[in-house]
Structure formats: C-alpha cells, structure tokens
Design a protein around this motif. Structure first.
Motif, short mmCIF file in Angstrom:
data_model
loop_
_atom_site.label_atom_id
_atom_site.label_comp_id
_atom_site.label_asym_id
_atom_site.label_seq_id
_atom_site.Cartn_x
_atom_site.Cartn_y
_atom_site.Cartn_z
N GLY A 1 12.80 -3.67 49.75
CA GLY A 1 13.82 -3.79 48.72
C GLY A 1 14.03 -2.46 48.02
N ARG A 2 13.96 -2.47 46.69
CA ARG A 2 14.12 -1.24 45.92
C ARG A 2 12.83 -0.43 45.81
N TRP A 3 11.74 -0.97 46.30
CA TRP A 3 10.44 -0.38 46.05
C TRP A 3 9.98 0.55 47.17
N LEU A 4 9.34 1.65 46.76
CA LEU A 4 8.67 2.56 47.67
C LEU A 4 7.19 2.63 47.28
N TRP A 5 6.35 2.96 48.26
CA TRP A 5 4.90 2.99 48.05
C TRP A 5 4.28 4.03 48.97
N MET A 6 3.36 4.83 48.48
CA MET A 6 2.62 5.74 49.34
C MET A 6 1.19 5.87 48.83
N HIS A 7 0.29 6.25 49.74
CA HIS A 7 -1.14 6.15 49.48
C HIS A 7 -1.85 7.32 50.13
N ASN A 8 -2.75 7.95 49.40
CA ASN A 8 -3.70 8.88 49.97
C ASN A 8 -5.08 8.27 49.80
N THR B 1 -1.46 0.05 59.29
CA THR B 1 -2.33 0.76 58.35
C THR B 1 -2.85 -0.12 57.23
N ASP B 2 -3.98 0.29 56.68
CA ASP B 2 -4.50 -0.34 55.48
C ASP B 2 -3.56 -0.10 54.30
N SER B 3 -2.89 1.05 54.29
CA SER B 3 -1.99 1.40 53.18
C SER B 3 -0.83 0.42 53.06
N GLU B 4 -0.27 0.02 54.18
CA GLU B 4 0.87 -0.91 54.14
C GLU B 4 0.41 -2.30 53.72
N VAL B 5 -0.74 -2.75 54.20
CA VAL B 5 -1.27 -4.04 53.76
C VAL B 5 -1.54 -4.01 52.26
N PHE B 6 -2.07 -2.90 51.77
CA PHE B 6 -2.30 -2.71 50.34
C PHE B 6 -0.99 -2.88 49.57
N PHE B 7 0.09 -2.27 50.07
CA PHE B 7 1.41 -2.38 49.43
C PHE B 7 1.84 -3.84 49.33
N ALA C 1 -19.79 -1.59 50.40
CA ALA C 1 -20.14 -1.17 49.04
C ALA C 1 -18.99 -0.53 48.28
N PHE C 2 -18.29 0.40 48.90
CA PHE C 2 -17.25 1.18 48.21
C PHE C 2 -15.95 1.14 49.02
N PRO C 3 -15.19 0.06 48.92
CA PRO C 3 -14.05 -0.12 49.83
C PRO C 3 -12.80 0.69 49.51
N VAL C 4 -12.56 1.02 48.23
CA VAL C 4 -11.26 1.58 47.84
C VAL C 4 -11.37 3.06 47.50
N GLN C 5 -10.60 3.85 48.20
CA GLN C 5 -10.40 5.26 47.86
C GLN C 5 -8.88 5.46 47.81
N MET C 6 -8.37 5.82 46.61
CA MET C 6 -6.91 5.82 46.51
C MET C 6 -6.38 6.78 45.45
N THR C 7 -5.33 7.47 45.83
CA THR C 7 -4.29 7.85 44.89
C THR C 7 -3.02 7.22 45.45
N VAL C 8 -2.32 6.49 44.61
CA VAL C 8 -1.15 5.72 45.02
C VAL C 8 0.01 6.07 44.11
N ALA C 9 1.21 6.11 44.69
CA ALA C 9 2.43 6.20 43.89
C ALA C 9 3.39 5.11 44.33
N PHE D 1 -1.55 6.15 40.50
CA PHE D 1 -2.90 5.68 40.21
C PHE D 1 -3.93 6.58 40.89
N ARG D 2 -5.01 6.86 40.16
CA ARG D 2 -6.16 7.56 40.73
C ARG D 2 -7.39 6.69 40.50
N TYR D 3 -8.00 6.24 41.59
CA TYR D 3 -9.15 5.33 41.47
C TYR D 3 -9.92 5.32 42.79
N SER D 4 -11.23 5.15 42.70
CA SER D 4 -12.05 4.84 43.86
C SER D 4 -13.21 3.97 43.42
N SER D 5 -13.68 3.12 44.32
CA SER D 5 -14.75 2.19 44.00
C SER D 5 -16.04 2.90 43.61
#
Length: 278
Positions: free
Chosen positions: A105-112, A141-147, A180-188, A198-202
C-alpha cells in the motif's frame, strides 16, 4: 549486513542522496566504514513518493556501484521523501523480491540486521501473519516477514507500538526455540508523510545509526557551504552511517531508540519490545 538512508525534506534529485555525498550509499556499497562488512553488493532498492498515492520502488540484484539504470533514474527523479537501501545478504538468495525497501500500500519498510535462528522460527512467525496479508509476501527474507508481522500488529495505526509488538513476538518465539538473541535491527518505515526509524538488538549491541542535526544551525556554522543552503529547514536524514565528515552534522542514535520524523520535527523516544504478558 546492509546500509540505508531515510530522507525527509525539500524535494531533491535522488542522485543528491545516493551518489553525490562524500560517503554516499554508492560509496558505502564498496567501502562501508561502519558496517559488519565493507562491501554491500547483493542488490539495492530505492523507494520514493510523488504524485500517485502509493510510492514508486526500483529494486535490482545488481551492485549499486555498477547499475546504469539507477544512475539514469537518480538524475531525473525528485522527491521529498526517500528510502534507499544497499544489501549484503547473509544467506537468503540474491533476488529482486529480497531487495529492500518492501512495499505494501502506502507503506515502505527496510531493515539492516537479521533475525537469528530465522529458519527455526520461520513457520511460527509466518503463521502469525494476518491471512489477508500473507499472499503479499513475495520473497524469502526475515526482513520481509518482519514487515508483515509489524503490519499484522497494527503498523498503519501506531508504528512504534506495532514494531514493539512484532519484536516482542519474535523474542517470545525465539525463547521457545532456545534462541538467546534473535533480533538485530535498524529499521526504517514510512507512510509517505512521517518516517519512523528504530535501533534495537536483543543483546544491546545494535548496528550503527545516525540522524542529522538541524540544518539551520549548520548553516550558521558553515556559511560558505553551498549544499546546506539548498536544503529547507525541515530537512532530516537518518542513516546507517554519516554521509560525510562535516563536523556537528550527525548524531548517533542511542541504543534502543525510536526516531520519528514528521513535518520537519524530530523526536527521539525509548524503544522496548512488548512481550506477551508485559
């Protein structure tokens, strides 16, 4: 990993963001300074907003440094809201549907970053996606499932809360699978009007992320810099790593933080996952 930028402000040609800065994304595709690896050559993507209601997206599996179509388009497309991403795959195939940014739709998403143990969690994560959204997952990708998890948890209504719920769900799923530490992310992500980053990691050791300082302040510091005088006071940029070495132009985004850009305003707020039962 990957490198990305999110731009909001006065309309600019894409080449002003992707090619012309001293440490542009194209430079970073070959010589990243702060990434997990220096080369990000497994494809790229650019998303921008113009006259239509939905954003345009151009994605390719070619390295950004050698794609002539990207160079041609970047010299002719102008926008006031742009997401751009260069990819370094850590296992998923190099294919167009795996290149960021992802669109719905109107939304965009990207992930490092990555979701550690994704193969072990994938079934549980995908089965949690809203059935109406599931057919729109095109890649692997895991990134698209995350979205699409974020969409399922209410991205269009409250992006920070939705991302917090999605991350919490991923961490709960990982715990059940002994990860133990599943999420490593910077997301826009953006709806074309606001940007949320967002800047976050488990484990509390996230990939690099920076935001630009106020343009009007920089003009006073550097009155002879022509680039700064071409930007509106509302201009804001969030990047994986600074686009140049101009002193005072960039501030590091703190660990576990959400950055909201809206109508020239910038707000930094703490980010923490919303776990089940919390």
């Amino acid at each position: 990993m990957c490198r990305w930028l999110a731009y909001s402000g006065s309309p600019v040609l894409l080449e002003e963001l992707i090619y012309k800065p001293q440490n542009s994304l194209v430079v970073q595709s070959l010589h990243s300074r702060l990434g997990a690896e220096p080369t990000n050559g497994d494809g790229f993507g650019v998303g921008w907003y113009g006259a239509p209601e939905t954003p345009g997206v151009f994605r390719s599996t070619d390295p950004a440094w050698s794609d002539r179509n990207l160079q041609e388009l970047a010299g002719h497309i102008s926008s006031g809201l742009v997401l751009a991403h260069i990819r370094a795959s850590i296992g998923s195939p190099v294919q167009q549907t795996n290149c960021h940014p992802f669109r719905h739709g109107r939304w965009l998403w990207m992930h490092n970053g990555y979701l550690d143990g994704f193969a072990r969690m994938k079934r549980d994560l995908v089965m949690a996606v809203d059935p109406d959204l599931f057919p729109h997952i095109e890649g692997s990708t895991d990134s698209e499932v995350f979205f699409f998890l974020a969409q399922t948890f209410g991205l269009t209504e409250d992006p920070p809360a939705a991302v917090a719920r999605a991350v919490g769900f991923i961490e709960d799923t990982a715990q059940r699978n002994g990860i133990a530490f599943p999420v490593q992310m910077t997301v826009a992500t953006t709806d074309g009007e606001s940007i949320w980053a967002f800047r976050y990691s488990s484990e509390g050791q996230s990939r690099s992320l920076f935001h630009s300082t106020d343009v009007s302040t920089l003009r006073h510091q550097y009155p002879d810099n022509p680039t700064l005088h071409g930007l509106s006071d509302e201009t804001r940029v969030v990047v994986s790593e600074p686009l140049g070495d101009l002193k005072g132009a960039w501030r590091e985004v703190p660990e576990s933080t959400c950055v909201t850009l809206r109508a020239g305003e910038e707000q930094l707020t703490p980010f923490r996952p919303e776990r089940a039962g919390s």
